[in-house]
Design a protein around this motif. Sequence first.
Motif, mmCIF file in Angstrom:
data_model
loop_
_atom_site.group_PDB
_atom_site.id
_atom_site.type_symbol
_atom_site.label_atom_id
_atom_site.label_comp_id
_atom_site.label_asym_id
_atom_site.label_seq_id
_atom_site.Cartn_x
_atom_site.Cartn_y
_atom_site.Cartn_z
ATOM 1 N N THR A 152 0.824 -1.202 0.000
ATOM 2 C CA THR A 152 0.000 0.000 0.000
ATOM 3 C C THR A 152 0.860 1.254 0.000
ATOM 4 O O THR A 152 2.102 1.187 0.039
ATOM 5 C CB THR A 152 -0.951 0.000 1.218
ATOM 6 N N PHE A 153 0.208 2.403 -0.060
ATOM 7 C CA PHE A 153 0.831 3.717 0.129
ATOM 8 C C PHE A 153 0.386 4.284 1.468
ATOM 9 O O PHE A 153 -0.712 3.964 1.960
ATOM 10 C CB PHE A 153 0.403 4.685 -0.969
ATOM 11 N N CYS A 180 2.878 -3.302 4.276
ATOM 12 C CA CYS A 180 4.139 -2.946 3.627
ATOM 13 C C CYS A 180 3.950 -1.647 2.855
ATOM 14 O O CYS A 180 3.330 -1.629 1.786
ATOM 15 C CB CYS A 180 4.592 -4.065 2.691
ATOM 16 N N TYR A 181 4.459 -0.566 3.413
ATOM 17 C CA TYR A 181 4.336 0.738 2.781
ATOM 18 C C TYR A 181 5.384 0.879 1.687
ATOM 19 O O TYR A 181 6.589 0.728 1.952
ATOM 20 C CB TYR A 181 4.520 1.850 3.807
ATOM 21 N N GLU A 182 4.933 1.170 0.478
ATOM 22 C CA GLU A 182 5.897 1.433 -0.584
ATOM 23 C C GLU A 182 6.518 2.803 -0.326
ATOM 24 O O GLU A 182 5.817 3.817 -0.271
ATOM 25 C CB GLU A 182 5.240 1.392 -1.958
ATOM 26 N N ILE A 183 7.825 2.812 -0.153
ATOM 27 C CA ILE A 183 8.557 4.053 0.138
ATOM 28 C C ILE A 183 8.709 4.801 -1.187
ATOM 29 O O ILE A 183 9.491 4.392 -2.058
ATOM 30 C CB ILE A 183 9.918 3.734 0.788
ATOM 31 N N HIS A 184 8.002 5.921 -1.328
ATOM 32 C CA HIS A 184 7.695 6.443 -2.657
ATOM 33 C C HIS A 184 7.585 7.966 -2.635
ATOM 34 O O HIS A 184 6.993 8.534 -1.712
ATOM 35 C CB HIS A 184 6.365 5.814 -3.095
ATOM 36 N N PRO A 185 8.102 8.646 -3.652
ATOM 37 C CA PRO A 185 7.898 10.097 -3.746
ATOM 38 C C PRO A 185 6.412 10.440 -3.759
ATOM 39 O O PRO A 185 5.602 9.709 -4.320
ATOM 40 C CB PRO A 185 8.548 10.460 -5.092
#
Length: 350
Positions: free
Chosen positions: A137-138, A184-189
């Motif tokens: 997820t975000f 699980c957080y997608e590490i994302h701009p």
Amino acid sequence: MKTIKGPAVFLAQFVDSQPPFNSLDGLCEWASGLGYKGIQIPTWESFLIDLDKAAESQDYCDELKGKINSYGLEITELSTHLQGQLVAVHPAYDIMFDNFAPDALKGKPKERTQWAIETVKKAATASRRLGLNAHATFSGALLWHTAHPWPQRPAGLVEMGFEELAKRWMPILNHFDEEGVDVCYEIHPGEDLHDGDTFERFLEATGNHKRVNILYDPSHFVLQQLDYIAYIDHYHEFIKSFHVKDSEFNPTGKKGAFGGYNDWGDRAGRYRSLGDGQIDFKTIFSKLTQYGCDVWAVMEWECCIKSPEQGAREGAKFIQDHIIEATTKTFDDFAGSAVDSEKLKRILGI
């Protein structure tokens, strides 16, 4: 050490109105035929999964899983990237992110947030019913508009922002904990969780909640010039999901990390098909294997040059060629001998 599972593919970028990309059966047959062993399912595509039914019915989940298994595939994770994004939206982005919400909730940010929270919680229950232990997820974002501190950020703003983000996610995290599934957080701009420091801020704000984990995607780190190899050293115990996506960073005298408001093809940092970018996947797969990260290697295809069809064809082999079968023995075992305490004493001179 642990052998990474795969290859798998995130279906989101391949969904289309034309067959085989417009049905679950079509996508499964296509993915299996290319050599993929798993699929990551975007839950906002209702023709792939009915999240309401999946949360309510074990029979539905058993049938869904059986259908996918019949193609020689497994479900790697469910994804709520779009719904997770809506858990936290700054008003500056309301109009654009309304595209992710049901029509009835557009223009209603508070109701949209509550819908997002309940939807992600449904994905936790569905994941448990499907026998999954990780979810992609975000985090959403309340602070992204302040990433560059101009005007100067008021004292306490960042801390308050992460406190509010954690407040919104805690009911979700607690529900995931009850269901035995990691978030699980997608590490994302664009997300408040976009590097190591921000992940740690959020983790602390949740009281080090054990379900706070990471979807590792090195492509995003190249674009912000973060050491994606050292990131694994710092956070390997939190990496429970893995997107295999390539990227490149080619700054010029005219543009760099901020991109100059250009479209993807003209940015200094851009995503590429596997093998066409600058990422050292050999070292990544070695590190994740050595640390025993129990993850699927899931291709997320994004490229501003190559077609998705070619990217998918090449991606399965690329991942398979990088998966390392973790050894169960030491290479010099042949030269070893049985333990002899007296011999050891003589070697040590004692």
